[in-house]
Motif scaffolding. Structure first.
Motif, short mmCIF file in Angstrom:
data_model
loop_
_atom_site.label_atom_id
_atom_site.label_comp_id
_atom_site.label_asym_id
_atom_site.label_seq_id
_atom_site.Cartn_x
_atom_site.Cartn_y
_atom_site.Cartn_z
N LYS A 1 0.85 -1.03 -0.19
CA LYS A 1 -0.01 -0.01 0.24
C LYS A 1 0.73 1.04 0.03
N ARG A 2 2.04 1.27 -0.67
CA ARG A 2 2.96 2.33 -0.36
C ARG A 2 2.34 3.51 -1.26
N ASP A 3 1.33 3.38 -2.20
CA ASP A 3 0.94 4.66 -3.07
C ASP A 3 0.59 5.47 -2.16
N GLY A 4 -0.40 5.17 -1.22
CA GLY A 4 -1.04 6.00 -0.33
C GLY A 4 -0.15 6.65 0.67
N LEU A 5 1.02 5.96 0.92
CA LEU A 5 2.04 6.55 2.00
C LEU A 5 2.74 7.69 1.08
N TYR A 6 3.24 7.38 -0.08
CA TYR A 6 3.66 8.54 -0.88
C TYR A 6 3.12 9.46 -1.25
N GLU A 7 1.79 9.60 -1.50
CA GLU A 7 0.86 10.59 -1.49
C GLU A 7 0.51 11.26 -0.29
N LEU A 8 0.74 10.70 1.15
CA LEU A 8 0.78 11.26 2.06
C LEU A 8 1.73 12.18 2.52
N ALA A 9 3.19 11.57 2.11
CA ALA A 9 4.22 12.24 2.24
C ALA A 9 4.23 13.45 1.53
N ASP A 10 3.59 13.56 0.17
CA ASP A 10 3.65 14.86 -0.83
C ASP A 10 2.71 15.66 -0.10
N GLU A 11 1.76 15.32 0.67
CA GLU A 11 0.94 16.53 1.29
C GLU A 11 1.74 17.35 2.35
N TYR A 12 2.64 16.87 2.78
CA TYR A 12 3.55 17.41 3.89
C TYR A 12 4.62 18.10 3.38
N ASN A 13 5.26 18.96 4.42
CA ASN A 13 6.50 19.63 4.17
C ASN A 13 7.67 19.00 4.23
N ASN A 14 7.83 18.21 5.18
CA ASN A 14 8.84 17.23 5.45
C ASN A 14 8.46 15.76 5.87
N SER A 15 9.03 14.82 5.45
CA SER A 15 9.09 13.37 5.79
C SER A 15 10.45 12.76 5.79
N TRP A 16 10.60 11.99 6.57
CA TRP A 16 11.88 11.03 6.80
C TRP A 16 11.48 9.60 6.34
N ILE A 17 11.93 8.99 5.50
CA ILE A 17 11.84 7.70 4.78
C ILE A 17 12.62 6.84 5.33
N TYR A 18 12.66 5.94 6.03
CA TYR A 18 13.48 4.97 6.37
C TYR A 18 13.58 3.79 5.35
N SER A 19 14.70 3.64 4.72
CA SER A 19 14.62 2.58 3.59
C SER A 19 16.05 1.69 3.44
N ASN A 20 15.96 0.54 3.08
CA ASN A 20 17.24 -0.18 2.97
C ASN A 20 17.74 0.26 1.65
N ALA A 21 17.40 0.97 0.60
CA ALA A 21 17.75 1.30 -0.53
C ALA A 21 17.91 0.05 -1.65
N SER A 22 17.42 -1.04 -1.32
CA SER A 22 17.57 -2.07 -2.46
C SER A 22 16.85 -1.87 -3.58
N ILE A 23 15.84 -1.02 -3.45
CA ILE A 23 15.14 -0.70 -4.67
C ILE A 23 14.98 0.80 -4.95
N PHE A 24 15.49 1.21 -6.04
CA PHE A 24 15.37 2.81 -6.41
C PHE A 24 14.24 3.28 -6.79
N SER A 25 13.47 3.91 -5.96
CA SER A 25 12.00 4.40 -6.03
C SER A 25 12.13 5.71 -6.74
N GLU A 26 11.18 5.96 -7.68
CA GLU A 26 10.96 7.07 -8.56
C GLU A 26 10.31 8.08 -7.88
N GLU A 27 9.31 7.44 -6.79
CA GLU A 27 8.57 8.29 -6.17
C GLU A 27 9.06 8.79 -4.88
N ILE A 28 10.07 8.27 -4.21
CA ILE A 28 10.88 9.01 -3.19
C ILE A 28 11.97 9.87 -3.95
#
Length: 202
Positions: free
Chosen positions: A67-94
């Motif tokens: 359900k990451r699409d909803g999380l990305y949309e939520l982050a886009d509504e805010y001025n600042n977000s910290w996204i913790y990732s292992n960076a194994s996948i390059f995300s165009e959304e991030i």
């Protein structure tokens, strides 16, 4: 909701999958997400607000969350977000959120060699992670935060510390953190480990 991850870190207390093959095919587009609804309810109650709240996305690995699409949309509504990732996948959304100055990506790599990475992370993905971090750095290196969780006897050798520092020098991130295993008794760290941590910082 129970988060999932494609890594199986040795120090992780959660019951994640550790399957490096989880990719885009598990995406559930447009499906209701309780986490997003919870955030919106907090907004309605005046507890959080896009202008002054920093969101932290840290459950499992966001890039394989169905359900990451909803999380990305939520982050886009805010001025600042910290996204913790292992960076194994390059995300165009991030990457897009970084480009908009709306998010920073936080990555705990915990090693400086492929061999140690595999032992700690449970998967053989060191090169892929380093390559993806370089892609994120090309978007905005000051939107990257690197972390090294120090594990005595696992990633405490000079070759790993040197490899991590070399990667950080190449990426030029916003900041680098050195931490110790959360369940390790801090008072029991031998002098040699304290010296290695000091060496890394200096």
């Amino acid at each position: 909701p129970k988060p999932i991850c494609n890594f199986k870190c040795s120090y992780c207390y959660a019951d994640y999958f550790g399957d490096i093959n989880i990719h885009e095919d598990n995406r559930k587009k447009g499906e209701f997400d309780k986490r997003v609804e919870f955030a919106h309810e907090m907004e309605r109650r005046g507890i959080i607000h896009p202008s002054f709240t920093t969101l932290h996305f840290s459950d499992g690995e966001i890039c394989v969350d169905p359900k990451r699409d909803g999380l990305y949309e939520l982050a886009d509504e805010y001025n600042n977000s910290w996204i913790y990732s292992n960076a194994s996948i390059f995300s165009e959304e991030i990457a897009d959120l970084m480009k908009k100055k709306k998010a920073s990506i936080h990555v705990a790599i915990d090693s400086g060699t492929p061999e140690t990475f595999k032992v700690i992370k449970g998967v053989d993905a060191y090169k892929k992670v380093c390559d993806n971090l370089k892609k994120y750095a090309a978007v905005d290196s000051k939107r990257i935060v690197m972390k090294y969780i120090y594990l005595p006897g696992k990633n405490s050798e000079k070759k790993d510390i040197d490899g991590f520092v070399e990667l950080c020098n190449e990426l030029n991130p916003q900041s680098c953190f050195v931490d110790v295993d959360a369940v390790l008794p801090k008072t029991d760290l031998p002098d040699n480990d304290l010296k290695q941590i000091t060496y890394m910082i200096v």
